[in-house]
Design an enzyme around this catalytic site. Structure first.
Site, mmCIF file in Angstrom:
data_model
loop_
_atom_site.group_PDB
_atom_site.id
_atom_site.type_symbol
_atom_site.label_atom_id
_atom_site.label_comp_id
_atom_site.label_asym_id
_atom_site.label_seq_id
_atom_site.Cartn_x
_atom_site.Cartn_y
_atom_site.Cartn_z
ATOM 1 N N TYR A 51 1.627 6.167 4.863
ATOM 2 C CA TYR A 51 1.687 4.952 5.704
ATOM 3 C C TYR A 51 2.893 5.011 6.648
ATOM 4 O O TYR A 51 3.020 4.198 7.542
ATOM 5 C CB TYR A 51 1.780 3.675 4.847
ATOM 6 C CG TYR A 51 0.642 3.448 3.896
ATOM 7 C CD1 TYR A 51 -0.511 4.233 3.939
ATOM 8 C CD2 TYR A 51 0.702 2.445 2.934
ATOM 9 C CE1 TYR A 51 -1.543 4.026 3.043
ATOM 10 C CE2 TYR A 51 -0.345 2.229 2.041
ATOM 11 C CZ TYR A 51 -1.458 3.032 2.102
ATOM 12 O OH TYR A 51 -2.488 2.813 1.211
ATOM 13 N N HIS A 107 -2.508 9.895 -4.145
ATOM 14 C CA HIS A 107 -3.243 9.082 -3.162
ATOM 15 C C HIS A 107 -4.754 9.359 -3.162
ATOM 16 O O HIS A 107 -5.555 8.431 -3.177
ATOM 17 C CB HIS A 107 -2.652 9.322 -1.766
ATOM 18 C CG HIS A 107 -2.866 8.195 -0.821
ATOM 19 N ND1 HIS A 107 -2.001 7.913 0.208
ATOM 20 C CD2 HIS A 107 -3.853 7.274 -0.725
ATOM 21 C CE1 HIS A 107 -2.444 6.853 0.874
ATOM 22 N NE2 HIS A 107 -3.561 6.457 0.332
HETATM 23 N N1 LIG Z 1 -5.367 4.023 -1.850
HETATM 24 C C1 LIG Z 1 -6.045 4.088 -0.733
HETATM 25 O O1 LIG Z 1 -6.718 5.088 -0.433
HETATM 26 C C2 LIG Z 1 -5.994 2.921 0.201
HETATM 27 C C3 LIG Z 1 -6.899 2.849 1.294
HETATM 28 C C4 LIG Z 1 -6.831 1.722 2.113
HETATM 29 C C5 LIG Z 1 -5.921 0.694 1.848
HETATM 30 N N2 LIG Z 1 -5.046 0.801 0.798
HETATM 31 C C6 LIG Z 1 -4.073 -0.276 0.459
HETATM 32 O O2 LIG Z 1 -4.763 -1.510 0.345
HETATM 33 C C7 LIG Z 1 -4.169 -2.465 1.202
HETATM 34 C C8 LIG Z 1 -5.164 -3.498 1.682
HETATM 35 O O3 LIG Z 1 -6.278 -2.887 2.301
HETATM 36 P P1 LIG Z 1 -6.690 -3.147 3.829
HETATM 37 O O4 LIG Z 1 -5.494 -3.512 4.603
HETATM 38 O O5 LIG Z 1 -7.500 -1.973 4.241
HETATM 39 O O6 LIG Z 1 -7.735 -4.350 3.735
HETATM 40 P P2 LIG Z 1 -7.692 -5.890 3.301
HETATM 41 O O7 LIG Z 1 -6.429 -6.249 2.641
HETATM 42 O O8 LIG Z 1 -8.981 -6.124 2.598
HETATM 43 O O9 LIG Z 1 -7.824 -6.647 4.689
HETATM 44 C C9 LIG Z 1 -6.796 -6.680 5.645
HETATM 45 C C10 LIG Z 1 -7.358 -7.311 6.915
HETATM 46 O O10 LIG Z 1 -7.814 -8.644 6.636
HETATM 47 C C11 LIG Z 1 -7.100 -9.579 7.450
HETATM 48 N N3 LIG Z 1 -6.780 -10.732 6.606
HETATM 49 C C12 LIG Z 1 -5.826 -10.823 5.655
HETATM 50 N N4 LIG Z 1 -5.839 -12.042 5.079
HETATM 51 C C13 LIG Z 1 -6.834 -12.735 5.677
HETATM 52 C C14 LIG Z 1 -7.332 -14.058 5.502
HETATM 53 N N5 LIG Z 1 -6.794 -14.876 4.614
HETATM 54 N N6 LIG Z 1 -8.374 -14.446 6.287
HETATM 55 C C15 LIG Z 1 -8.912 -13.599 7.192
HETATM 56 N N7 LIG Z 1 -8.493 -12.335 7.391
HETATM 57 C C16 LIG Z 1 -7.444 -11.908 6.644
HETATM 58 C C17 LIG Z 1 -5.864 -8.870 7.926
HETATM 59 O O11 LIG Z 1 -5.491 -9.330 9.210
HETATM 60 P P3 LIG Z 1 -4.017 -9.941 9.497
HETATM 61 O O12 LIG Z 1 -3.024 -8.892 9.133
HETATM 62 O O13 LIG Z 1 -4.082 -10.236 10.959
HETATM 63 O O14 LIG Z 1 -3.890 -11.195 8.653
HETATM 64 C C18 LIG Z 1 -6.337 -7.414 8.011
HETATM 65 O O15 LIG Z 1 -7.019 -7.188 9.222
HETATM 66 C C19 LIG Z 1 -3.563 -1.607 2.328
HETATM 67 O O16 LIG Z 1 -2.604 -2.327 3.071
HETATM 68 C C20 LIG Z 1 -2.985 -0.473 1.525
HETATM 69 O O17 LIG Z 1 -1.762 -0.875 0.920
HETATM 70 C C21 LIG Z 1 -5.086 1.892 -0.024
#
Ligand SMILES: NC(=O)c1ccc[n+]([C@@H]2O[C@H](COP(=O)([O-])OP(=O)(O)OC[C@H]3O[C@@H](n4cnc5c(N)ncnc54)[C@H](OP(=O)(O)O)[C@@H]3O)[C@@H](O)[C@H]2O)c1
Length: 276
Positions: A51, A107
């Protein structure tokens, strides 16, 4: 500000039941967003070498004034470091200017590389050396889990996988649970794409909460640990406020029924996906 409840992982480590995802928060804006998450009460911060924001996490902890000892800091070893996982962890500690990490995950298994057993041994060594308190994996299928457990005798405490209502991971969750592994959910609200689904909206109306709160509560109901990301302080706050209501079995089942075999957000099937 209410404290987030905690749960105990298979290795005895205590961890908040919901954490903060930091991808792709970087630079000064990233520090501000992560610091604001700490200020509204998140105490589990999920980062990764890939990241490119590990430095921002430490800076955000400093800016927020929260005690480092009160934050569960989790990072991940990238594919390119599988053969040198312990060195990768030492580098993360240097970049983050920390004495220990709370959790380190592999990861991705990157099966075509064929080094995830060696990577797991590196994490085991790092834990024995006191560099990290809890070790786990991410995107590991049951077959990958069995291979590393058999080779080392050490079971991962956590397995972080893609999980949201369009991809509820029933089989993977059952496999994790059988082995005493806590399932962490990445993209827990499906990057916002499933928030207008009918059962989610109906439950939000019934409990007078937001659709995102419904989906995050659904994770807790199923026993997974969600890691929502938001750069917006108000969303960060509401995403954490999910302890004042619960979903009925019928609501939970209706949301789980949104799942589809092709429900992944992108083509990230760990049996062949490679991320270096
Ligand atoms: N291990 C892996 O391979 C892997 C892969 C992907 C992700 N991850 C981890 O998982 C975390 C979360 O996943 P993600 O960021 O892909 O997806 P997520 O948390 O499901 O969704 C994030 C998105 O939703 C929006 N959002 C957040 N709260 C909201 C709400 N209350 N209402 C409407 N929209 C909302 C955010 O926009 P805003 O920021 O504008 O609020 C952002 O665009 C990552 O940050 C990372 O740490 C790990």
């Amino acid at each position: 500000m209410a404290e987030t409840p905690t749960r105990v992982l298979g290795d005895g480590t205590s961890v908040p039941v919901l954490g903060f995802g930091t991808y792709p928060l970087r630079g000064d804006d990233g520090v501000r967003a992560i610091a604001s998450a700490l200020e509204v009460g998140y105490r589990l911060i999920d980062t990764a070498v890939n990241y490119r924001n590990e430095r921002e996490v430490t800076e955000a902890i400093r800016v927020s004034g929260v005690d480092r000892g009160d934050v569960f800091v989790q990072t991940k070893v990238p594919g390119r470091d599988h053969e040198n996982a312990r060195t990768s962890i030492e580098t993360s500690l240097q970049v983050m200017d920390l004495e220990y990490l709370d959790s380190v995950l592999i990861h991705w298994p990157n099966p075509s590389q064929g080094h995830y057993v060696k990577a797991w041994q590196g994490l085991v060594d790092a834990r024995e050396a006191g560099l990290v308190r809890s070790i786990g994996v991410s995107n590991f299928t049951p077959a990958h889990l069995d291979e590393i457990i058999e080779a080392t005798g050490v079971t991962p405490a956590s397995n972080q996988v893609e999980m949201h209502p369009a991809f509820p991971q029933a089989d993977q969750r059952a496999a994790d649970a059988e082995r005493g592994i806590t399932t962490q959910a990445w993209s827990p609200i499906g990057r916002g794409e499933i928030l207008d689904a009918e059962p989610v909206v109906a439950a939000a109306r019934a409990h007078d909460v937001t659709p995102a709160q419904v989906v995050l509560r659904w994770h807790l109901h199923l026993g997974s640990l969600p890691l929502p990301k938001s750069g917006d302080p108000e969303r960060q706050r509401t995403n954490l406020e999910i302890f004042g209501f619960d979903l009925s079995e019928a609501e939970t089942e209706a949301i789980t029924a949104l799942g589809r075999p092709d429900g992944r957000l992108f083509d990230a099937d760990p049996t062949y996906h490679v991320e270096m």
